[in-house]
Design a protein around this motif. Structure first.
Motif, short mmCIF file in Angstrom:
data_model
loop_
_atom_site.label_atom_id
_atom_site.label_comp_id
_atom_site.label_asym_id
_atom_site.label_seq_id
_atom_site.Cartn_x
_atom_site.Cartn_y
_atom_site.Cartn_z
N SER A 68 -1.32 0.87 5.88
CA SER A 68 -0.88 1.76 4.81
C SER A 68 -1.76 3.00 4.79
O SER A 68 -2.80 3.05 5.46
CB SER A 68 -0.93 1.04 3.46
N GLY A 69 -1.33 3.97 4.02
CA GLY A 69 -2.11 5.19 3.91
C GLY A 69 -2.12 5.98 5.20
O GLY A 69 -1.09 6.09 5.88
N GLU A 70 -3.28 6.51 5.56
CA GLU A 70 -3.40 7.37 6.73
C GLU A 70 -3.73 6.63 8.01
O GLU A 70 -3.97 7.25 9.05
CB GLU A 70 -4.47 8.44 6.48
N THR A 71 -3.75 5.30 7.96
CA THR A 71 -4.08 4.52 9.14
C THR A 71 -2.95 3.55 9.45
O THR A 71 -2.51 2.78 8.60
CB THR A 71 -5.39 3.73 8.94
N THR A 89 -4.49 7.17 13.59
CA THR A 89 -4.65 7.98 12.38
C THR A 89 -3.38 8.80 12.16
O THR A 89 -2.89 9.48 13.07
CB THR A 89 -5.86 8.91 12.51
N GLU A 135 -2.31 11.27 9.26
CA GLU A 135 -2.63 11.94 8.00
C GLU A 135 -1.39 12.40 7.25
O GLU A 135 -1.37 12.42 6.01
CB GLU A 135 -3.54 13.14 8.27
N THR A 136 -0.33 12.76 7.96
CA THR A 136 0.85 13.33 7.30
C THR A 136 1.98 12.33 7.11
O THR A 136 2.92 12.58 6.36
CB THR A 136 1.40 14.51 8.12
N GLY A 137 1.93 11.20 7.82
CA GLY A 137 3.04 10.25 7.78
C GLY A 137 4.06 10.49 8.86
O GLY A 137 5.04 9.74 8.98
N ARG A 148 4.24 7.51 11.43
CA ARG A 148 4.94 6.35 10.89
C ARG A 148 6.46 6.58 10.93
O ARG A 148 7.22 5.68 11.32
CB ARG A 148 4.49 6.08 9.46
#
Length: 381
Positions: free
Chosen positions: A20-23, A36, A38-40, A43
């Motif tokens: 979840s998050g940035e990772t 990593t 950062e922006t999604g 994903r």
């Protein structure tokens, strides 16, 4: 083969995405890759790689949410995922490669091969290679009875099985194709009948013969893509005969056995690795004690100690048919080419026991060794 514009990248089910998050984490086969994000955008890209879109369509869908992402960005990300073997190309199918029955019977094999595949690969081709290859199996005893059944389970299509012996009571601690009611009967027809019951689609050519010369081995090599030799009589001569015949014919040899408390195996690729005679000469030249012991064993015709325990039999079987799979499919290079691998029962630690190079003056392969050129073999080259 699909082109770059027709490929439909699909994330393998064996490479799930979590975190979840940035990772992000992409996992499989005991390894997890950390990314990593950062922006999604990564994903979202991975979500779009479901096999229903071409790369252009993936970029179009991704840029709707992340307009800063270029087509080059998408191409580079997909190339990195492909290098990591996270992706398959969904446009590859089994059409013209495998029948519906073969797809169903070897579904789990195909999924295994898919774990090694990149987008350029068709995972169905690996099963086809097993189906089409032709193997000569020497011996249907402790190792050979396991191997024949496992070849049928793997989907190997053609096996020439060579055996001469009869069933004895002491065989039944490890020779899984025979029963107490079979004692005194020939092993060969029993083994063939029972394996055909298990897989009626396998083509087994039974050869009832006691090998006693190089010429005997040559007779059963015609058309073979590889030889698995687990025949052990006469103990000190059969390896020599099989080695010479395989080198002459240019047919890869996979062989091994039990040495009381350890399992061993090695592979000879004619014209590319040293052969068994190279190994013998290397031993005599570099290890005076081992050379002397080897010569005395040969002079006195000292064979094994008749110790055989099922766990080591099963492990050795896996090593031999695993090596065959690597040679035939090319999903990984052969492990034991030009070296002996060993596994000791005490700790099940795998290690290299011996290694040897091709000897220029070897009378068997030094000048006349024919390179292994069997068309069914992917990595013997």
């Amino acid at each position: 083969m699909p082109t770059g514009e027709t490929r439909r990248p699909r994330l393998k089910h064996t490479s799930p995405v979590f975190g979840s998050g940035e990772t992000l984490f992409v996992g499989g086969y005991g390894e997890v890759t950390e990314i990593t994000d950062e922006t999604g955008a990564i994903r979202r890209l991975l979500q779009l790689l479901d096999g229903t879109r071409t790369v252009s369509e993936v970029h179009e869908a991704l840029s709707a949410d992340f307009p800063e992402v270029t087509r080059q960005d998408v191409d580079e990300a997909i190339a990195q995922f492909d290098d990591a073997r996270f992706l398959l190309d969904a446009s590859h199918t089994a059409d013209g490669v495998l029948s519906p029955h073969e797809l169903a019977r070897w579904e789990r094999n195909i999924n295994f091969f898919g774990s090694y595949a990149r987008m350029d690969d068709n995972k169905y081709d690996q099963q086809r290679k097993l189906r089409d290859c032709r193997i000569t199996l020497l011996g249907l005893g402790g190792l050979g009875s396991h191997i024949l059944l496992d070849l049928a389970a793997m989907g190997v299509g053609h096996v020439r099985a060579v055996e001469f012996d009869r069933v004895e009571l002491s065989n039944l601690n490890r020779q899984i194709l025979y029963r107490e009611s079979d004692i005194g009967q020939e092993k060969l027809p029993l083994a063939v009948e029972r394996v055909r019951e298990f897989n009626p689609h396998i083509d087994i050519e039974p050869v009832s013969m006691r090998i006693s010369s190089v010429q005997d081995v040559e007779k059963v090599l015609e058309g073979a893509d590889a030889v698995i030799s687990v025949a052990d009589r006469p103990k000190m001569e059969i390896a020599k005969w099989v080695n010479e015949a395989c080198v002459r014919a240019g047919v890869p040899l996979i062989t091994g056995g039990l040495d009381t408390q350890r399992a061993v195996y090695y592979t000879v690729l004619p014209g590319r690795t040293g052969c068994i005679e190279c190994w013998r000469r290397h031993t005599f030249a570099t290890d005076e004690v081992s050379g002397a012991l080897l010569q005395e064993k040969r002079d006195r015709q000292i064979g094994g100690d008749n110790a055989a325990f099922t766990p080591l039999v099963t492990m050795t079987t896996g090593f031999l048919i695993g090596e065959l799979t690597r040679l035939v499919t090319g999903i990984a290079p052969p492990v034991a080419a030009g070296r002996m691998m060993e596994l000791r029962f005490d700790d099940y630690a795998m290690a290299e026991s011996e290694r040897w190079e091709r000897q220029p003056d070897c009378p068997v392969c030094g000048t006349s060794g024919t390179p292994a050129t069997s068309p069914a073999l992917a990595t013997a080259h």
